[in-house]
Design a protein around this motif. Structure first.
Motif, PDB file in Angstrom:
ATOM      1  N   THR A 115      -6.530   0.476  -1.336  1.00 39.97           N
ATOM      2  CA  THR A 115      -6.405  -0.667  -2.458  1.00 39.97           C
ATOM      3  C   THR A 115      -4.960  -1.507  -2.347  1.00 39.97           C
ATOM      4  OG1 THR A 115      -8.031   0.624  -3.684  1.00 39.97           O
ATOM      5  CG2 THR A 115      -6.980  -1.405  -4.823  1.00 39.97           C
ATOM      6  N   GLY A 116      -4.051  -0.775  -2.549  1.00 48.78           N
ATOM      7  CA  GLY A 116      -2.674  -1.282  -2.875  1.00 48.78           C
ATOM      8  C   GLY A 116      -2.599  -2.130  -4.189  1.00 48.78           C
ATOM      9  N   ILE A 117      -1.319  -2.506  -4.257  1.00 52.52           N
ATOM     10  CA  ILE A 117      -1.116  -3.403  -5.596  1.00 52.52           C
ATOM     11  C   ILE A 117      -0.031  -4.489  -5.022  1.00 52.52           C
ATOM     12  CG2 ILE A 117      -1.215  -1.446  -7.280  1.00 52.52           C
ATOM     13  CD1 ILE A 117       1.911  -1.395  -7.285  1.00 52.52           C
TER      14      ILE A 117
ATOM     15  N   GLY B  73       0.886  -3.623   7.784  1.00 47.24           N
ATOM     16  CA  GLY B  73       1.481  -2.280   8.055  1.00 47.24           C
ATOM     17  C   GLY B  73       2.654  -2.017   8.580  1.00 47.24           C
ATOM     18  N   ARG B  74       3.670  -2.995   8.119  1.00 49.70           N
ATOM     19  CA  ARG B  74       4.986  -2.482   8.390  1.00 49.70           C
ATOM     20  C   ARG B  74       5.369  -1.495   7.378  1.00 49.70           C
ATOM     21  NH1 ARG B  74       5.556  -8.444   9.567  1.00 49.70           N
ATOM     22  NH2 ARG B  74       5.510  -8.486   7.344  1.00 49.70           N
TER      23      ARG B  74
ATOM     24  N   PHE C 118       1.005  -1.184   0.026  1.00 45.95           N
ATOM     25  CA  PHE C 118       0.000   0.017  -0.090  1.00 45.95           C
ATOM     26  C   PHE C 118       0.899   1.211  -0.031  1.00 45.95           C
ATOM     27  CE2 PHE C 118      -2.105  -3.571   1.887  1.00 45.95           C
ATOM     28  CZ  PHE C 118      -3.437  -3.409   1.348  1.00 45.95           C
ATOM     29  N   PHE C 119       0.422   2.456  -0.483  1.00 47.20           N
ATOM     30  CA  PHE C 119       1.159   3.563  -0.771  1.00 47.20           C
ATOM     31  C   PHE C 119       0.549   4.730  -0.229  1.00 47.20           C
ATOM     32  CE2 PHE C 119       2.302   0.385  -3.839  1.00 47.20           C
ATOM     33  CZ  PHE C 119       3.605   0.715  -4.087  1.00 47.20           C
ATOM     34  N   HIS C 120       0.968   4.984   1.087  1.00 47.35           N
ATOM     35  CA  HIS C 120       0.341   6.175   1.952  1.00 47.35           C
ATOM     36  C   HIS C 120       0.937   7.194   1.740  1.00 47.35           C
ATOM     37  CE1 HIS C 120      -2.101   2.768   3.289  1.00 47.35           C
ATOM     38  NE2 HIS C 120      -0.856   2.315   4.306  1.00 47.35           N
ATOM     39  N   LEU C 121       0.270   8.516   1.651  1.00 46.00           N
ATOM     40  CA  LEU C 121       0.953   9.774   1.826  1.00 46.00           C
ATOM     41  C   LEU C 121       0.844  10.231   3.212  1.00 46.00           C
ATOM     42  CD1 LEU C 121      -0.542  11.444  -1.526  1.00 46.00           C
ATOM     43  CD2 LEU C 121       1.762  10.693  -0.940  1.00 46.00           C
TER      44      LEU C 121
END
Length: 75
Positions: free
Chosen positions: A18-20, A62-63, A4-7
Motif C-alpha cells: 500500500t505505502g503512504i 523500487g529504489r 513503501f516500507f518493506h521488512l
C-alpha cells in the motif's frame, strides 16, 4: 512522494503493497522510525529476534531510499 516500507531479512521479504504519501525523505524517515516503534510495541515483539532485519523505504520505482536495521535499538 509515495513510499513503501518493506521488512527485509536475507532471502525473506515482507512487502508493503500500500505505502503512504510523504512530503520528503525526512518525512519518510520519521514514518519509518514510527513504524519500527509500533512493531516493537506489539505484544509478541519481545519474542521476535530482529537481528539481520531491515526496514527498507523504497520509492515507486523500487529504489531503496533508506534502510534501517531493526536490531540497532532493542528494548
Amino acid at each position: 512522494m509515495h513510499c513503501f516500507f518493506h521488512l527485509v531479512h536475507r532471502h525473506e521479504r515482507i512487502l508493503d503493497e500500500t505505502g503512504i504519501e510523504v512530503s520528503d525523505l525526512e518525512a519518510a524517515h520519521y514514518q519509518a522510525i514510527k513504524a519500527i516503534q509500533e512493531l516493537r510495541d506489539e505484544d509478541e515483539a519481545d519474542e521476535i529476534d530482529w537481528r539481520g532485519w531491515h526496514l527498507e523505504v523504497v520509492d515507486e520505482a523500487g529504489r531503496v531510499l533508506l534502510s534501517i536495521p531493526l536490531d540497532m535499538a532493542q528494548h
